[in-house]
Motif scaffolding. Sequence first.
Motif, short mmCIF file in Angstrom:
data_model
loop_
_atom_site.label_atom_id
_atom_site.label_comp_id
_atom_site.label_asym_id
_atom_site.label_seq_id
_atom_site.Cartn_x
_atom_site.Cartn_y
_atom_site.Cartn_z
N GLU A 239 0.83 -1.21 0.00
CA GLU A 239 0.00 0.00 0.00
C GLU A 239 0.86 1.26 0.00
OE1 GLU A 239 -2.57 -0.35 3.38
OE2 GLU A 239 -3.70 -2.01 2.51
N ILE A 240 1.95 1.26 0.80
CA ILE A 240 2.85 2.41 0.85
C ILE A 240 3.50 2.63 -0.52
CG2 ILE A 240 5.04 3.22 1.81
CD1 ILE A 240 4.17 1.84 4.47
N LEU A 241 3.96 1.55 -1.13
CA LEU A 241 4.59 1.66 -2.44
C LEU A 241 3.60 2.12 -3.52
CD1 LEU A 241 6.92 -1.46 -2.40
CD2 LEU A 241 7.60 0.92 -2.28
N GLN A 242 2.38 1.66 -3.43
CA GLN A 242 1.37 2.09 -4.40
C GLN A 242 1.07 3.58 -4.25
OE1 GLN A 242 -1.78 -0.71 -3.57
NE2 GLN A 242 -1.16 -2.07 -5.25
N ALA A 243 1.01 4.06 -2.99
CA ALA A 243 0.78 5.49 -2.76
C ALA A 243 1.96 6.30 -3.30
CB ALA A 243 0.58 5.75 -1.27
N CYS B 128 4.46 9.78 -7.50
CA CYS B 128 5.47 9.95 -8.55
C CYS B 128 4.83 10.15 -9.91
CB CYS B 128 6.40 8.73 -8.58
SG CYS B 128 7.58 8.69 -7.24
N ARG B 129 3.76 9.45 -10.17
CA ARG B 129 3.08 9.61 -11.46
C ARG B 129 2.52 11.02 -11.60
NH1 ARG B 129 -0.26 4.14 -12.93
NH2 ARG B 129 1.55 2.80 -13.17
N ARG B 130 1.94 11.55 -10.50
CA ARG B 130 1.42 12.92 -10.52
C ARG B 130 2.55 13.90 -10.81
NH1 ARG B 130 -0.63 13.24 -5.24
NH2 ARG B 130 -1.37 11.14 -5.28
N HIS B 131 3.66 13.74 -10.10
CA HIS B 131 4.80 14.63 -10.30
C HIS B 131 5.34 14.49 -11.72
CE1 HIS B 131 5.85 15.31 -5.80
NE2 HIS B 131 4.58 15.42 -6.04
N ILE C 64 3.09 16.43 -14.07
CA ILE C 64 3.28 17.87 -13.94
C ILE C 64 4.58 18.30 -14.64
CG2 ILE C 64 3.77 19.71 -12.26
CD1 ILE C 64 1.84 18.20 -10.34
N CYS C 65 5.65 17.53 -14.40
CA CYS C 65 6.94 17.86 -15.05
C CYS C 65 6.82 17.77 -16.57
CB CYS C 65 8.03 16.92 -14.55
SG CYS C 65 8.56 17.25 -12.87
N HIS C 66 6.15 16.77 -17.06
CA HIS C 66 5.98 16.64 -18.50
C HIS C 66 5.16 17.80 -19.06
CE1 HIS C 66 7.32 12.41 -17.99
NE2 HIS C 66 7.85 12.64 -19.19
N ALA C 67 4.15 18.22 -18.32
CA ALA C 67 3.33 19.35 -18.78
C ALA C 67 4.17 20.63 -18.83
CB ALA C 67 2.14 19.53 -17.84
#
Length: 178
Positions: free
Chosen positions: A108-112, A117-120, A123-126
Amino acid sequence: MCELIGEKAQITAYLQGLKDKKQWTVAQWETASGVPKQTISRLLKAQVESPQFRTVAAIVIAAEGSLDELCGIAPQVEIQEKYVNSIESQEVINKGERSITYLKKQVEILQAANRKCRRHNTICHAIIGVFLFFFGVLLAWDLMYPQYGFINRVRSGISPSGGTWYKHILGIISHKIR
């Protein structure tokens, strides 16, 4: 052919017990098992030197006996109860359950962290995409009008104020700092 491991007396005693339990005649046993009467009679009288496993198995299975019991193997239920009821096995089970719980929490911790990381990443790609878009627009404009753009200034080494382009940029930066 594989031979049945065990003594003749053990096989004979087990088959006699099944015969008494089922109250079958040799003819009934022949019909149920497909083994000839003479072979069954000889097995019941311990007259077969080395009985074939398939023959004995057919007779035992026809009478709803147990090959494990014939060979002296404890029934699976007794083995399971023996281990399930022991303290050591309970400790192992408890440790296993604790390990599973711990690993589930770690997942669960790794999934969170992965979602974060996916959100970040998004944002970086945008941001990079917007920067590249504006850079592309400026580059296109500069290439279309070289007399006004950055390319002309770099090529000539002179800024609009008369100095070199890098001095001009440094002048703007130092002016903004003051």
